[in-house]
Design an enzyme around this catalytic site. Structure first.
Site, PDB file in Angstrom:
ATOM      1  N   THR A  80     -30.380  -9.656  -9.555  1.00  0.00           N
ATOM      2  CA  THR A  80     -29.390  -8.975  -9.062  1.00  0.00           C
ATOM      3  C   THR A  80     -29.148  -7.288  -9.679  1.00  0.00           C
ATOM      4  OG1 THR A  80     -27.425 -10.766  -8.720  1.00  0.00           O
ATOM      5  CG2 THR A  80     -26.731  -8.861  -9.677  1.00  0.00           C
ATOM      6  N   HIS A 105     -30.233 -20.163  -2.828  1.00  0.00           N
ATOM      7  CA  HIS A 105     -30.032 -20.079  -3.777  1.00  0.00           C
ATOM      8  C   HIS A 105     -29.279 -21.588  -4.477  1.00  0.00           C
ATOM      9  CE1 HIS A 105     -28.306 -18.736  -7.803  1.00  0.00           C
ATOM     10  NE2 HIS A 105     -28.465 -17.283  -7.549  1.00  0.00           N
ATOM     11  N   ASN A 159     -26.816 -21.312 -10.900  1.00  0.00           N
ATOM     12  CA  ASN A 159     -26.758 -20.549 -11.314  1.00  0.00           C
ATOM     13  C   ASN A 159     -25.268 -20.696 -11.525  1.00  0.00           C
ATOM     14  OD1 ASN A 159     -28.602 -20.006 -12.534  1.00  0.00           O
ATOM     15  ND2 ASN A 159     -29.070 -18.046 -11.648  1.00  0.00           N
ATOM     16  N   TYR A 202     -23.136 -21.125  -8.658  1.00  0.00           N
ATOM     17  CA  TYR A 202     -22.719 -20.955  -7.390  1.00  0.00           C
ATOM     18  C   TYR A 202     -22.171 -22.078  -6.180  1.00  0.00           C
ATOM     19  CZ  TYR A 202     -24.158 -15.765  -9.188  1.00  0.00           C
ATOM     20  OH  TYR A 202     -23.560 -15.311 -10.059  1.00  0.00           O
ATOM     21  N   ASN A 211     -22.265 -18.956 -15.211  1.00  0.00           N
ATOM     22  CA  ASN A 211     -20.559 -19.551 -14.482  1.00  0.00           C
ATOM     23  C   ASN A 211     -19.748 -20.269 -14.730  1.00  0.00           C
ATOM     24  OD1 ASN A 211     -21.207 -16.776 -13.410  1.00  0.00           O
ATOM     25  ND2 ASN A 211     -22.423 -17.891 -12.531  1.00  0.00           N
TER      26      ASN A 211
HETATM   27  C1  8OZ Z   1     -26.534 -11.380 -12.608  1.00  0.00           C
HETATM   28  C2  8OZ Z   1     -25.452 -10.832 -12.015  1.00  0.00           C
HETATM   29  C3  8OZ Z   1     -24.839 -11.157 -11.400  1.00  0.00           C
HETATM   30  C4  8OZ Z   1     -26.061 -11.597  -9.981  1.00  0.00           C
HETATM   31  C5  8OZ Z   1     -27.596 -14.954 -10.689  1.00  0.00           C
HETATM   32  C6  8OZ Z   1     -26.938 -13.491  -9.054  1.00  0.00           C
HETATM   33  O1  8OZ Z   1     -27.257 -15.525 -11.945  1.00  0.00           O
HETATM   34  C7  8OZ Z   1     -27.220 -14.198 -10.023  1.00  0.00           C
HETATM   35  C8  8OZ Z   1     -26.422 -12.427 -11.191  1.00  0.00           C
HETATM   36  C9  8OZ Z   1     -26.951 -12.364 -11.303  1.00  0.00           C
HETATM   37  O2  8OZ Z   1     -28.172 -16.077  -9.808  1.00  0.00           O
END
Ligand code: 8OZ
Length: 370
Positions: free
Chosen positions: A26, A179, A182, A184, A239
């Site tokens: 990112t 994806h 992480n 999401y 996250n």
């Molecule tokens: C860093 C900052 C924002 C998003 C991920 C898409 O960790 C990200 C991400 C990484 O997969």
């Protein structure tokens, strides 16, 4: 013995000249979610990688969670990406895009009509997102999410399918990476800490894995498994996700994925961008891989997280097929040539990772320029 990082490999539909992959990174340099000519230059500079994976790219406006990250759901966004893929292909490279829905890792300021972000359950992530206001970037807590209704699930699957189709047609990508990592949306559904639903999409492992598997099957149906990869992070705390039994969860997921004939499986080992071993979150990656192979899965196995060149060679000797490099690729556009020459690597500048322009983005020198 000759170094296996530099041996070619067929990965689904793609012929990779080496095993060195640019990890998704990112960079927050796409105002209005539209890829710029500078981004085309950045990816083209790195075209000697065996494979380039783009930064995470939103499949829908609802899937957006950060300022200035790109999308794949509007015409200008797709046209912007076409300039990127054309530039990479002109340099002889291969590039897939990472399909992203952030779920609860978002902010009302980034959502359509200022609505709340969506999630499996109405549980906020104790994490931050990145906003830019009046040209100034800042990290802010994510907004309180709302739980998706069961009737909304087909729409999420549709958005992934639609983005995959346009990625390979309009935008000219060689394939897509889903994806699923992480913390999401897809990872939120997988894991008990974020998913407390009592319907078909929560509770048991098959229920929590349902959305991911529906998305994968839809995309494979749409564009063919031989140009589809999947990124997973079984134990990352990124996250604010946790799971009660990740080993059983991911072995189940692997068995279900085996018949899809995917191009590759991409695993983040440990904490994303951090420790590879987490004492409080043990995980047996080899057992996960064996669960996949025993079920007949043939996809290339890509490993990631803090690999040095020496560790990468060892991983290939122990059965990995590809190694993804993140921070090293930020600072070394010619990473392949540097590793081949055993040359020193440029050091990445953390201050320019997120947002900004060419500085810390397209201005890292190659060996020839240094
Ligand atoms: C860093 C900052 C924002 C998003 C991920 C898409 O960790 C990200 C991400 C990484 O997969």
């Amino acid at each position: 013995m000759t170094s296996s990082l530099f041996s070619p490999l067929r990965v689904g539909r793609m012929e990779l000249p080496n095993r060195i992959v640019m990890a998704p990174l990112t960079r927050n340099r796409a105002p209005d979610a539209i890829p710029t000519p500078l981004m085309a230059e950045y990816y083209a500079q790195r075209a000697s990688a065996g494979l380039l994976i783009t930064e995470a790219t939103a499949i829908s406006h609802q899937g957006q969670g950060y300022a200035d990250v790109p999308g794949l759901y509007g015409t200008e966004q797709l046209d912007g990406w076409r300039r990127v893929t054309d530039a990479v292909h002109a340099r002889g490279g291969r590039i897939v895009t990472q399909l992203w829905h952030v779920g609860r890792v978002s902010h009302v300021d980034l959502q359509p009509d200022g609505q709340r972000p969506v999630a499996p359950s109405a549980i906020a992530a104790r994490t931050k997102t990145y906003l830019i206001k009046d040209g100034k970037g800042s990290f802010v807590p994510t907004s309180e999410p709302r739980a998706l209704a069961a009737e909304e699930m087909p729409g999420i699957v549709h958005d992934f399918r639609h983005a995959a189709r346009h990625a390979v047609t309009t935008a000219g990508f060689d394939g897509v990476e889903v994806h699923g990592a992480n913390g999401y949306l897809l990872d939120q559904f997988l894991k008990t800490g974020a998913n407390q639903r009592s319907d078909y999409y929560g509770g048991s492992i098959p229920n929590r894995a349902r959305l991911l598997l529906e998305v994968m099957r839809a995309i494979v149906d749409e564009i063919g498994g031989d140009r589809v990869g999947l990124r997973l992070s079984p134990v990352t705390p990124a996250n604010d996700v946790t799971d009660e039994n990740p080993q059983a969860l991911f072995e189940y997921v692997m068995k279900q994925l085996a018949p899809l004939h995917l191009a590759y499986i991409h695993i983040i080992e440990g904490s994303t961008g951090g420790l590879r071993e987490l004492p409080d979150r043990p995980f047996d990656y080899e057992a996960m891989k064996q669960a996949y192979r025993r079920a007949g899965g043939h996809a290339a196995w890509m490993v990631n997280n803090g690999y040095t060149p020496e560790m990468a060679e060892q991983a290939l000797e122990h059965g990995a097929d590809l190694v993804a490099f993140g921070k090293a690729y930020i600072a070394n556009p010619d990473l392949v040539e540097r590793l081949r020459a055993k040359a020193p690597l440029n050091t990445p500048d953390t201050a320019t990772f997120y947002g900004g322009g060419a500085r810390g983005y397209t201005d890292y020198p190659t060996l020839g320029q240094a």
